[in-house]
Design a protein around this motif. Structure first.
Motif, PDB file in Angstrom:
ATOM      1  N   SER A  15      -0.088  -0.656  -8.612  1.00 13.07           N
ATOM      2  CA  SER A  15      -1.417  -1.009  -8.080  1.00 13.07           C
ATOM      3  C   SER A  15      -2.307  -1.667  -9.133  1.00 13.07           C
ATOM      4  CB  SER A  15      -2.131   0.250  -7.582  1.00 13.07           C
ATOM      5  OG  SER A  15      -1.446   0.811  -6.505  1.00 13.07           O
ATOM      6  N   SER A  52       3.287  -1.757  -4.816  1.00 11.03           N
ATOM      7  CA  SER A  52       2.204  -0.828  -4.461  1.00 11.03           C
ATOM      8  C   SER A  52       0.997  -1.665  -4.060  1.00 11.03           C
ATOM      9  CB  SER A  52       1.835   0.040  -5.665  1.00 11.03           C
ATOM     10  OG  SER A  52       2.949   0.728  -6.128  1.00 11.03           O
ATOM     11  N   GLY A  53      -0.120  -1.006  -3.910  1.00 15.00           N
ATOM     12  CA  GLY A  53      -1.362  -1.738  -3.715  1.00 15.00           C
ATOM     13  C   GLY A  53      -1.881  -1.773  -2.298  1.00 15.00           C
ATOM     14  N   ALA A  54      -1.134  -1.178  -1.344  1.00 12.68           N
ATOM     15  CA  ALA A  54      -1.610  -1.229   0.033  1.00 12.68           C
ATOM     16  C   ALA A  54      -2.933  -0.466   0.173  1.00 12.68           C
ATOM     17  CB  ALA A  54      -0.557  -0.642   0.972  1.00 12.68           C
ATOM     18  N   VAL A  55      -2.966   0.732  -0.397  1.00 12.39           N
ATOM     19  CA  VAL A  55      -4.174   1.553  -0.255  1.00 12.39           C
ATOM     20  C   VAL A  55      -5.346   0.877  -0.981  1.00 12.39           C
ATOM     21  CG1 VAL A  55      -5.214   3.793  -0.770  1.00 12.39           C
ATOM     22  CG2 VAL A  55      -2.846   3.683   0.042  1.00 12.39           C
ATOM     23  N   ASN A 134       7.670  -0.913   0.362  1.00 12.05           N
ATOM     24  CA  ASN A 134       6.606   0.030   0.025  1.00 12.05           C
ATOM     25  C   ASN A 134       6.867   1.304   0.804  1.00 12.05           C
ATOM     26  OD1 ASN A 134       4.293   1.162  -1.074  1.00 12.05           O
ATOM     27  ND2 ASN A 134       2.846  -0.178   0.022  1.00 12.05           N
ATOM     28  N   GLU A 135       6.201   2.367   0.400  1.00 12.22           N
ATOM     29  CA  GLU A 135       6.308   3.583   1.201  1.00 12.22           C
ATOM     30  C   GLU A 135       5.532   3.355   2.496  1.00 12.22           C
ATOM     31  OE1 GLU A 135       5.776   7.292  -0.743  1.00 12.22           O
ATOM     32  OE2 GLU A 135       6.859   8.142   0.956  1.00 12.22           O
ATOM     33  N   ASP A 137       3.160   4.449   4.120  1.00  8.76           N
ATOM     34  CA  ASP A 137       2.035   5.372   3.933  1.00  8.76           C
ATOM     35  C   ASP A 137       1.318   5.706   5.236  1.00  8.76           C
ATOM     36  OD1 ASP A 137       2.068   5.570   0.999  1.00  8.76           O
ATOM     37  OD2 ASP A 137       1.551   3.451   1.050  1.00  8.76           O
ATOM     38  N   GLY A 147       5.832   9.913  -2.251  1.00  7.77           N
ATOM     39  CA  GLY A 147       4.603  10.148  -3.001  1.00  7.77           C
ATOM     40  C   GLY A 147       4.219   9.049  -3.961  1.00  7.77           C
ATOM     41  N   ASP A 148       5.160   8.562  -4.729  1.00  4.88           N
ATOM     42  CA  ASP A 148       4.786   7.521  -5.680  1.00  4.88           C
ATOM     43  C   ASP A 148       5.850   6.430  -5.671  1.00  4.88           C
ATOM     44  OD1 ASP A 148       6.720   7.823  -8.132  1.00  4.88           O
ATOM     45  OD2 ASP A 148       6.214   9.833  -7.440  1.00  4.88           O
ATOM     46  N   ASN A 149       5.412   5.242  -5.963  1.00  3.54           N
ATOM     47  CA  ASN A 149       6.328   4.112  -5.850  1.00  3.54           C
ATOM     48  C   ASN A 149       7.309   4.004  -7.013  1.00  3.54           C
ATOM     49  OD1 ASN A 149       5.263   3.488  -3.408  1.00  3.54           O
ATOM     50  ND2 ASN A 149       4.635   1.405  -3.944  1.00  3.54           N
ATOM     51  N   GLY A 210      -2.830   3.938  -9.011  1.00  7.40           N
ATOM     52  CA  GLY A 210      -1.657   4.327  -8.228  1.00  7.40           C
ATOM     53  C   GLY A 210      -1.492   5.828  -8.333  1.00  7.40           C
ATOM     54  N   THR A 211      -0.456   6.330  -7.700  1.00  4.53           N
ATOM     55  CA  THR A 211      -0.250   7.768  -7.787  1.00  4.53           C
ATOM     56  C   THR A 211       0.556   8.118  -9.029  1.00  4.53           C
ATOM     57  OG1 THR A 211       1.464   7.309  -6.179  1.00  4.53           O
ATOM     58  CG2 THR A 211      -0.453   8.494  -5.400  1.00  4.53           C
ATOM     59  N   GLY A 212       1.242   7.130  -9.594  1.00  4.98           N
ATOM     60  CA  GLY A 212       2.127   7.412 -10.720  1.00  4.98           C
ATOM     61  C   GLY A 212       1.447   7.262 -12.059  1.00  4.98           C
TER      62      GLY A 212
HETATM   63  N1  GLU Z   1       2.333   3.288  -1.655  1.00  8.10           N
HETATM   64  C1  GLU Z   1       1.063   3.247  -2.330  1.00  8.10           C
HETATM   65  C2  GLU Z   1       0.337   1.960  -1.994  1.00  8.10           C
HETATM   66  O1  GLU Z   1       0.912   0.986  -1.629  1.00  8.10           O
HETATM   67  C3  GLU Z   1       1.140   3.295  -3.818  1.00  8.10           C
HETATM   68  C4  GLU Z   1       1.845   4.462  -4.424  1.00  8.10           C
HETATM   69  C5  GLU Z   1       2.006   4.263  -5.942  1.00  8.10           C
HETATM   70  O2  GLU Z   1       1.411   3.343  -6.500  1.00  8.10           O
HETATM   71  O3  GLU Z   1       2.752   5.018  -6.565  1.00  8.10           O
HETATM   72  O4  GLU Z   1      -0.851   1.899  -2.112  1.00  8.10           O
END
Ligand code: GLU
Length: 371
Positions: A15, A52-55, A134-135, A137, A147-149, A210-212
């Protein structure tokens, strides 16, 4: 230090590169990464992007400040808004078809879904598309999430049988001390064994968005190493880092693949996965499996024993004058009942026999091990 030779890589973009400084989605760092991907593809390599970056993008689009609305349902909604924007950004930057693939923990943990995801990714690569993973989410609540990418990227690297996992972030790699607090902290260029001392170094070096942090990156590197995949953690904000990756050099921390892990899949298929049934194959198919490393096709199937489902492991057995001989074990693309209907027929006839277009092969050569 040179990178190990690679043909297929998973590249994870965090992210902090996509929505820098907690702000809106920006192409500032993505341009260089997109160029790296395009050059590698032009070189005949295969890439899968885990982005990542969707949220973060959803937050910016809806004008919700970072730190606000961190609850699960809001993050799920934000991801749905931001995922579109994130895909749009990559599609604009990359001169190739980008394919959106959203996965959850359930897709990785459930054997049939694992095989489905594997088939889709394999097909996307064969078609020349760039999978952007991506996850998912928006549908996965916390208990169902990876949980984390970083860890998602490691799972994807295993799924696509990559040779290299490239984790791009806003840190240069793993240091022997926290570089934010100790000016003399040194970058560790190469990690051979991911042991407790390496995990201990991860504490605290995190990113805000990000979560990581470094902890999940090392977990990911460890997962990959066990499956024979090397990992590089490098700073995707620096042009010289991408240039050095393109030259086949390691600009960050390289985590070596475990030497004993190369045959992990073979080991898993041979010992850990109990066969749920048997597929009797003809002499020609047995030879093709053994001598040409071929996939098992419907015409080579004579009979089926047991009640296995698609995604289950099956033994492939040939019968000759000497009796029954185990040839291989692998993952069936079909249920036993379906296989009984398509055995002996050509792959082109599958659709008419089953009423849907399934896999052209019964067991893919990448999913089998000779016994
Ligand atoms: N899947 C989350 C997103 O796209 C990010 C998770 C992460 O950065 O670890 O926002």
């Amino acid at each position: 230090m040179p990178l190990p030779p690679w043909k297929r890589a998973v590249i994870k973009v965090g992210s902090n590169l996509i929505a820098p400084d907690g702000g809106a989605l920006s192409t500032r760092y993505l341009l260089g990464i997109a160029r790296f991907i395009a050059d590698a593809r032009a070189d005949g390599r295969e890439l899968v992007l885990v982005s990542s970056g969707a949220v973060a993008a959803g937050r910016a689009a809806l004008g919700i400040a970072p730190g606000q609305r961190g609850d699960v349902v809001a993050r799920q909604a934000l991801a749905a808004v931001g995922q579109v924007r994130m895909m749009e950004a990559w599609s604009k930057l990359l001169d190739c078809p980008c394919a959106q693939v959203l996965l959850t923990h359930a897709d990785i943990g459930h054997r049939r879904r694992f095989v489905n995801a594997k088939n889709t990714l394999r097909e996307l690569l064969a078609l020349g598309a760039l999978p952007v993973v991506n996850e998912n989410d928006s549908v996965a609540i916390d208990e169902l999430k990876l949980g984390d990418n970083d860890n998602l990227a490691a799972h994807v690297a295993v799924l696509v049988e990559a040779d290299l996992l490239l984790i791009l972030s806003d840190v240069d790699g793993l240091f022997d001390a926290d570089p934010r607090h100790l000016a003399t902290a040194q970058l560790i260029e190469r990690v051979v064994n991911i042991d407790a001392s390496i995990h201990a170094l991860a504490g605290g070096v995190g990113s805000s968005q990000g979560t990581g942090g470094m902890r999940t990156k090392i977990e990911a590197a460890e997962k990959a190493a066990r499956r024979g995949i090397a990992t590089v953690i490098a700073n995707g904000r620096k042009a010289e880092v991408l240039a050095s990756l393109a030259r086949g050099q390691n600009p960050g921390t390289l985590f070596c693949a475990m030497a004993t892990a190369v045959s992990a899949k073979a080991h898993w298929l041979k010992h850990a996965l109990p066969a749920q049934g048997t597929v009797i194959v003809d002499a020609g198919a047995a030879r093709a499996l053994r001598e040409r490393g071929a996939s098992l096709l419907p015409p080579g199937v004579i009979d089926v024993r047991g009640h296995f489902r698609a995604g289950d492991a099956v033994d492939m057995v040939a019968i000759d004058s000497g009796g029954e001989r185990h040839v291989a074990r692998g993952i069936s693309q079909y249920d036993a009942s379906e296989l009984l209907r398509i055995r002996g027929h050509t792959s082109q006839q599958i659709a008419a026999l089953l009423g849907y277009v399934g896999s052209a092969v019964v067991v893919h050569r990448d999913d089998l091990v000779l016994l």
